[in-house]
Design a protein around this motif. Structure first.
Motif, PDB file in Angstrom:
ATOM      1  N   GLU A  85       0.824  -1.210   0.000  1.00 37.95           N
ATOM      2  CA  GLU A  85       0.000   0.000   0.000  1.00 37.95           C
ATOM      3  C   GLU A  85       0.861   1.264   0.000  1.00 37.95           C
ATOM      4  O   GLU A  85       2.027   1.250   0.420  1.00 37.95           O
ATOM      5  N   GLN A  86       0.268   2.347  -0.477  1.00 36.11           N
ATOM      6  CA  GLN A  86       0.934   3.642  -0.566  1.00 36.11           C
ATOM      7  C   GLN A  86       0.075   4.696   0.131  1.00 36.11           C
ATOM      8  O   GLN A  86      -1.038   4.414   0.574  1.00 36.11           O
ATOM      9  N   LEU A  87       0.618   5.902   0.244  1.00 38.58           N
ATOM     10  CA  LEU A  87      -0.093   7.013   0.876  1.00 38.58           C
ATOM     11  C   LEU A  87      -0.506   8.020  -0.192  1.00 38.58           C
ATOM     12  O   LEU A  87       0.326   8.493  -0.963  1.00 38.58           O
ATOM     13  N   CYS A 135      -3.765   9.881 -11.976  1.00 37.45           N
ATOM     14  CA  CYS A 135      -2.522   9.272 -12.479  1.00 37.45           C
ATOM     15  C   CYS A 135      -1.290  10.014 -11.956  1.00 37.45           C
ATOM     16  O   CYS A 135      -0.291   9.400 -11.553  1.00 37.45           O
ATOM     17  N   TYR A 136      -1.370  11.344 -11.967  1.00 37.83           N
ATOM     18  CA  TYR A 136      -0.244  12.142 -11.468  1.00 37.83           C
ATOM     19  C   TYR A 136      -0.054  11.929  -9.967  1.00 37.83           C
ATOM     20  O   TYR A 136       1.069  11.751  -9.481  1.00 37.83           O
ATOM     21  N   ALA A 137      -1.171  11.916  -9.229  1.00 36.28           N
ATOM     22  CA  ALA A 137      -1.085  11.703  -7.780  1.00 36.28           C
ATOM     23  C   ALA A 137      -0.512  10.329  -7.467  1.00 36.28           C
ATOM     24  O   ALA A 137       0.303  10.170  -6.544  1.00 36.28           O
ATOM     25  N   LEU A 138      -0.918   9.321  -8.239  1.00 35.04           N
ATOM     26  CA  LEU A 138      -0.432   7.966  -8.002  1.00 35.04           C
ATOM     27  C   LEU A 138       1.074   7.861  -8.275  1.00 35.04           C
ATOM     28  O   LEU A 138       1.808   7.175  -7.556  1.00 35.04           O
ATOM     29  N   SER A 182       2.753   9.350  -5.334  1.00 34.85           N
ATOM     30  CA  SER A 182       2.614   8.431  -4.208  1.00 34.85           C
ATOM     31  C   SER A 182       3.681   7.342  -4.247  1.00 34.85           C
ATOM     32  O   SER A 182       4.327   7.039  -3.231  1.00 34.85           O
ATOM     33  N   ALA A 183       3.883   6.751  -5.416  1.00 33.81           N
ATOM     34  CA  ALA A 183       4.898   5.702  -5.561  1.00 33.81           C
ATOM     35  C   ALA A 183       6.305   6.258  -5.338  1.00 33.81           C
ATOM     36  O   ALA A 183       7.145   5.630  -4.677  1.00 33.81           O
ATOM     37  N   ASN A 184       6.557   7.461  -5.861  1.00 30.53           N
ATOM     38  CA  ASN A 184       7.877   8.081  -5.680  1.00 30.53           C
ATOM     39  C   ASN A 184       8.159   8.365  -4.210  1.00 30.53           C
ATOM     40  O   ASN A 184       9.277   8.134  -3.726  1.00 30.53           O
TER      41      ASN A 184
END
Length: 524
Positions: A99-101, A465-468, A471-473
């Protein structure tokens, strides 16, 4: 600069005042949704490795099981506070698997509000009450708006400063009464000028269309990509009436003219029945649906951009704490999550808030009528929806005024405060902050909302998409950076201790839940 403010700053130009003001203490509360790598809302329980959401001092949950809330203790160093917050993020990210934030205020794609699971706090009376309060929010407003995230900035001025300030003003009240009065003075001005915070730091001009859940939108949104909608000049959809609002509250007119007025207004709302909410029922067929059928269930339900606060004791209601011991600090609640910061807020924002809050304290702050307070809300709504529009006008004492001209005057008035703070800290960071943020007055594209919207428009990509991607970065960034304040073992010990504390609370219960609720509200 007004003569009043100029005179006040002259009075503060001594070494003893400068030494005292360096003791300002700040704390942060950052909310963030747990999401899956594909951007959907996580459905898992709050991780046991993070400890008890009921009793952990740094890591808890807000409305839902997937809405984490990270809390830093009050500190006098901005750098230490941000390092503590980064460490909390690092530990949490390492214990939530894949999971991510989520890095923004408006939520990720949510197919249905039933995916938003209410936060659980165990079997104790206090834990059950916390979940029931959230059940009431769901039944009153729906769960979608409770999935919105923000950052709360807690701010307190040291006693040493208040003692000198009271003597300088020739005030003979009890010190705590003086402090409470001064914080209310600050809050009234904050209400007058909060639109500037939202202009600079609003960061939610766009959102996922799923947030509307088929509801008729209140604004003329434009579409982008597969599922994003936005307002071209908006700053903060989180702060709009799409967010957490209570129409029944609009008639409350909670006054900030004095602490007794504020307490009386809140208590009246908690004890005044609402025909709309009474229709929901309180306990139906043996099952609770909300804490009560009144305009507010408890104080926390009152939506405000700022609150006077006092640390509560176990089982103590916020208004009781304020009445008994006065205002201890203020909680600024108008900050969107900054998506360009891994922890949701930057040092520059915190320094600006220092200056802005001190400006609100030192400038004249007349008492406010209900009509004047309504005018401040009108200005705020205008900046929320169209703050980056050229030649936007607000109402200053019922007279139209260009927002940019008004903002420039406030910036000019804050510059001497910035010099004073830099002299106190032996640096030039406060003046540099004002100069940097002044550029966002001249060019709305440099505001957080402008930067976010321009990025996704220029790339013609979905907001989600940009937020995701961010989040991963950020998850990778936290994984690779070392702890800077806490240690891994400290977090593990806090988690274990919080679980023990929850168990002790559950074992110590001696009242039925019905009796517990009755006793909690008995002193209204």
């Amino acid at each position: 600069m007004s003569h009043f403010l100029e005179q006040r700053l002259q009075q503060l130009g001594t070494d003893s005042f400068r030494a005292a003001i360096t003791g300002i203490r700040r704390g942060l509360e950052r909310e963030t949704l747990r999401i899956l790598p594909d951007g959907r809302l996580a459905q898992s329980d709050h991780a046991q490795a993070l400890g008890s959401a009921l009793s952990h001092p740094l890591i808890t949950t807000d409305f839902s099981e997937s809405l984490l809330e990270f809390i830093t203790p009050a500190q006098s160093s901005i750098e230490v506070t941000l390092q503590q917050l980064a460490d909390i993020h690092k530990f949490s990210v390492s214990h939530i698997g894949e999971e991510q934030l989520w890095p923004g205020s408006m939520p990720c794609f949510i197919r249905d509000q039933d995916e938003i699971r209410l936060a659980q706090y165990g079997s104790s009376n206090v834990g059950r009450m916390k979940t029931l309060y959230r059940e009431g929010l769901k039944n009153r407003y729906g769960s979608m708006m409770q999935a919105i995230s923000g950052v709360h900035f807690n701010f307190s001025i040291p006693t040493e400063f208040w003692q000198q300030y009271q003597q300088q003003l020739g005030n003979s009240d009890e010190l705590q009464d003086f402090i409470s009065t001064q914080y209310l003075h600050l809050i009234r001005n904050y209400k007058r000028y909060v639109w500037l915070i939202v202009y600079l730091f609003g960061a939610s001009p766009v959102m996922c269309k799923s947030f509307l859940q088929g509801r008729e939108p209140k604004y003329q949104f434009q579409s982008l990509g597969k599922g994003s909608i936005y307002l071209p000049y908006a700053t903060s959809l989180r702060m709009s009436d799409l967010g957490y609002t209570n129409n029944a509250q609009s008639s409350l007119n909670i006054s900030y003219n004095s602490l007794p007025d504020y307490i009386h207004g809140l208590r009246q709302a908690i004890s005044t029945p609402s025909p709309q909410y009474q229709q929901i029922g309180v306990k139906v067929d043996g099952q609770y649906r909300q804490l009560n059928g009144n305009i507010l269930q408890i104080e926390n339900e009152f939506y405000s951009t700022i609150r006077p606060k006092r640390t509560t004791q176990s089982g103590e209601r916020p208004t009781c704490a304020l009445k008994r011991r006065g205002v201890e600090y203020i909680e600024v609640r108008s900050l969107d999550v900054n998506p360009f910061s891994p922890v949701g807020i930057s040092a520059e924002q915190m320094r600006f808030l220092d200056l802005f809050l001190l400006y609100c304290l030192f400038e004249q702050s007349p008492l406010m009528t209900a009509e004047q307070q309504a005018l401040t809300e009108q200005n705020l709504r205008k900046v929320v929806a169209e703050g980056r529009r050229q030649n936007l006008e607000l109402l200053d004492a019922e007279q139209p005024r260009l927002m940019l001209d008004w903002a420039e005057q406030i910036f000019a008035d804050m510059m001497p405060i910035a010099r004073w703070m830099d002299e106190a800290h032996g640096a030039d960071l406060y003046q540099a902050t004002l100069k940097d943020l002044y550029l966002a007055l001249l060019d709305p594209a440099k505001t957080l909302s402008g930067r976010w919207l321009n990025t996704i428009l220029s790339q013609q990509r979905d907001h989600g998409c940009y937020a995701l991607e961010l989040s991963a970065n950020y998850k990778q960034q936290f994984a690779s950076q070392p702890y800077g304040f806490y240690q891994q073992t400290q977090f593990e010990q806090m988690a274990a201790e919080s679980l023990r504390q929850q168990q002790q609370v559950e074992q110590a219960d001696s009242l039925s839940f019905d009796q517990y609720l009755h006793d909690y509200f008995v002193d209204l």
